[in-house]
Design a protein around this motif. Sequence first.
Motif, PDB file in Angstrom:
ATOM      1  N   MET A 171     122.300 -50.227   6.801  1.00  0.00           N
ATOM      2  CA  MET A 171     123.331 -49.919   7.790  1.00  0.00           C
ATOM      3  C   MET A 171     122.810 -49.158   8.994  1.00  0.00           C
ATOM      4  O   MET A 171     123.462 -49.104  10.040  1.00  0.00           O
ATOM      5  N   GLU A 172     121.647 -48.548   8.862  1.00  0.00           N
ATOM      6  CA  GLU A 172     121.124 -47.687   9.924  1.00  0.00           C
ATOM      7  C   GLU A 172     121.073 -48.361  11.299  1.00  0.00           C
ATOM      8  O   GLU A 172     121.483 -47.764  12.306  1.00  0.00           O
TER       9      GLU A 172
ATOM     10  N   VAL B 250     128.294 -39.903  16.919  1.00  0.00           N
ATOM     11  CA  VAL B 250     127.862 -40.232  15.560  1.00  0.00           C
ATOM     12  C   VAL B 250     127.197 -39.028  14.911  1.00  0.00           C
ATOM     13  O   VAL B 250     126.311 -38.416  15.499  1.00  0.00           O
TER      14      VAL B 250
ATOM     15  N   CYS C  91     122.286 -47.712   2.699  1.00  0.00           N
ATOM     16  CA  CYS C  91     122.266 -46.783   3.838  1.00  0.00           C
ATOM     17  C   CYS C  91     121.207 -47.216   4.854  1.00  0.00           C
ATOM     18  O   CYS C  91     121.440 -47.188   6.071  1.00  0.00           O
TER      19      CYS C  91
ATOM     20  N   LEU D 120     131.517 -43.911   5.223  1.00  0.00           N
ATOM     21  CA  LEU D 120     131.770 -43.687   6.650  1.00  0.00           C
ATOM     22  C   LEU D 120     133.149 -43.066   6.828  1.00  0.00           C
ATOM     23  O   LEU D 120     134.124 -43.537   6.216  1.00  0.00           O
TER      24      LEU D 120
ATOM     25  N   ASP E   6     128.420 -40.576   9.120  1.00  0.00           N
ATOM     26  CA  ASP E   6     127.677 -41.442   8.198  1.00  0.00           C
ATOM     27  C   ASP E   6     127.058 -40.576   7.099  1.00  0.00           C
ATOM     28  O   ASP E   6     126.094 -39.856   7.331  1.00  0.00           O
TER      29      ASP E   6
ATOM     30  N   PRO F 284     126.783 -45.542   0.520  1.00  0.00           N
ATOM     31  CA  PRO F 284     127.163 -44.923   1.791  1.00  0.00           C
ATOM     32  C   PRO F 284     128.671 -44.760   1.935  1.00  0.00           C
ATOM     33  O   PRO F 284     129.446 -45.509   1.347  1.00  0.00           O
TER      34      PRO F 284
ATOM     35  N   HIS G 196     124.808 -40.336   4.015  1.00  0.00           N
ATOM     36  CA  HIS G 196     123.712 -41.189   3.563  1.00  0.00           C
ATOM     37  C   HIS G 196     122.678 -40.384   2.784  1.00  0.00           C
ATOM     38  O   HIS G 196     122.790 -39.157   2.648  1.00  0.00           O
TER      39      HIS G 196
ATOM     40  N   ILE H 120     124.606 -48.437  12.778  1.00  0.00           N
ATOM     41  CA  ILE H 120     125.058 -47.121  13.217  1.00  0.00           C
ATOM     42  C   ILE H 120     124.434 -46.782  14.571  1.00  0.00           C
ATOM     43  O   ILE H 120     125.089 -46.246  15.467  1.00  0.00           O
TER      44      ILE H 120
ATOM     45  N   LYS I 282     125.203 -37.935  11.358  1.00  0.00           N
ATOM     46  CA  LYS I 282     124.587 -38.405  10.115  1.00  0.00           C
ATOM     47  C   LYS I 282     124.422 -37.215   9.181  1.00  0.00           C
ATOM     48  O   LYS I 282     123.796 -36.227   9.538  1.00  0.00           O
TER      49      LYS I 282
ATOM     50  N   LEU J 144     132.205 -40.625  14.345  1.00  0.00           N
ATOM     51  CA  LEU J 144     131.862 -41.458  13.190  1.00  0.00           C
ATOM     52  C   LEU J 144     130.845 -40.697  12.346  1.00  0.00           C
ATOM     53  O   LEU J 144     129.765 -40.363  12.825  1.00  0.00           O
TER      54      LEU J 144
ATOM     55  N   ILE K  37     132.582 -52.050  11.343  1.00  0.00           N
ATOM     56  CA  ILE K  37     132.635 -50.752  12.039  1.00  0.00           C
ATOM     57  C   ILE K  37     133.269 -50.912  13.421  1.00  0.00           C
ATOM     58  O   ILE K  37     134.143 -50.132  13.814  1.00  0.00           O
TER      59      ILE K  37
END
Length: 231
Positions: free
Chosen positions: A165-166, A182, A162, A205, A153, A203, A155, A169, A184, A151, A226
Amino acid sequence: MIRLLSSLLLLIISAGTAFGQTKITASEAAKIFEKNKKVQLLDVRTQKEYTDKHIANSVNLDWNQKTEFEEGLLSKFNKKSPVYVYCLSGGRSAQAAKNLVERGFTVYEIEGGILKWEAANLPLEKSLSQTPKGLTLKQFKALTKDDQMVLVDFHASWCGPCKEMEPFIKQVAEKHKGKVKVLKIDVDENNTLTKQLGITSIPVLYLYKGGKRIWKHTGFADLKTIEKQLN
């Protein structure tokens, strides 16, 4: 006379503690936070510093961003309960604590901030893995070609959605550890890559499986959105 002066001094100290700011050690603060997860804990460092690492359940209001600090203070903190405040080493938290006291808050300043907290081997919430600056497209493809789902992210530190959403995530990374990796990617630090990928807003994804992108989402996404793709 000496006894009277001593009594007056004790009264002044007590008043200063009750209505002003009190310094406590990292260890003392940790014991309080362990018993009460709902304390008002204020981190006055920058967003980047906070993202890198912070004390769990703290609220980040950058002391140097005066307008945002003022607005956040009014909307997120209650004068009826004490506020615990910290920064990196104590400089900014001392200024912020003084400001809060002037506003009528009861304040506990954590001595030595994050530096003393780490020195005492106390736990910190840390950011997810950040990709290097200037990541090439070839490197990006190598990172997304994995046995696990990946995934990504995209940002930026200035992006409001963003930041919202942190936590989602982070929950995904913890809940699906071993199944989902993940990544970033800060778009400001990877400008060339984001242009090559055609990313024009954040953001964003991306979800990869076996090196192939199987999902893309632009804009804010909640945890349910998500999780639906991962399951």
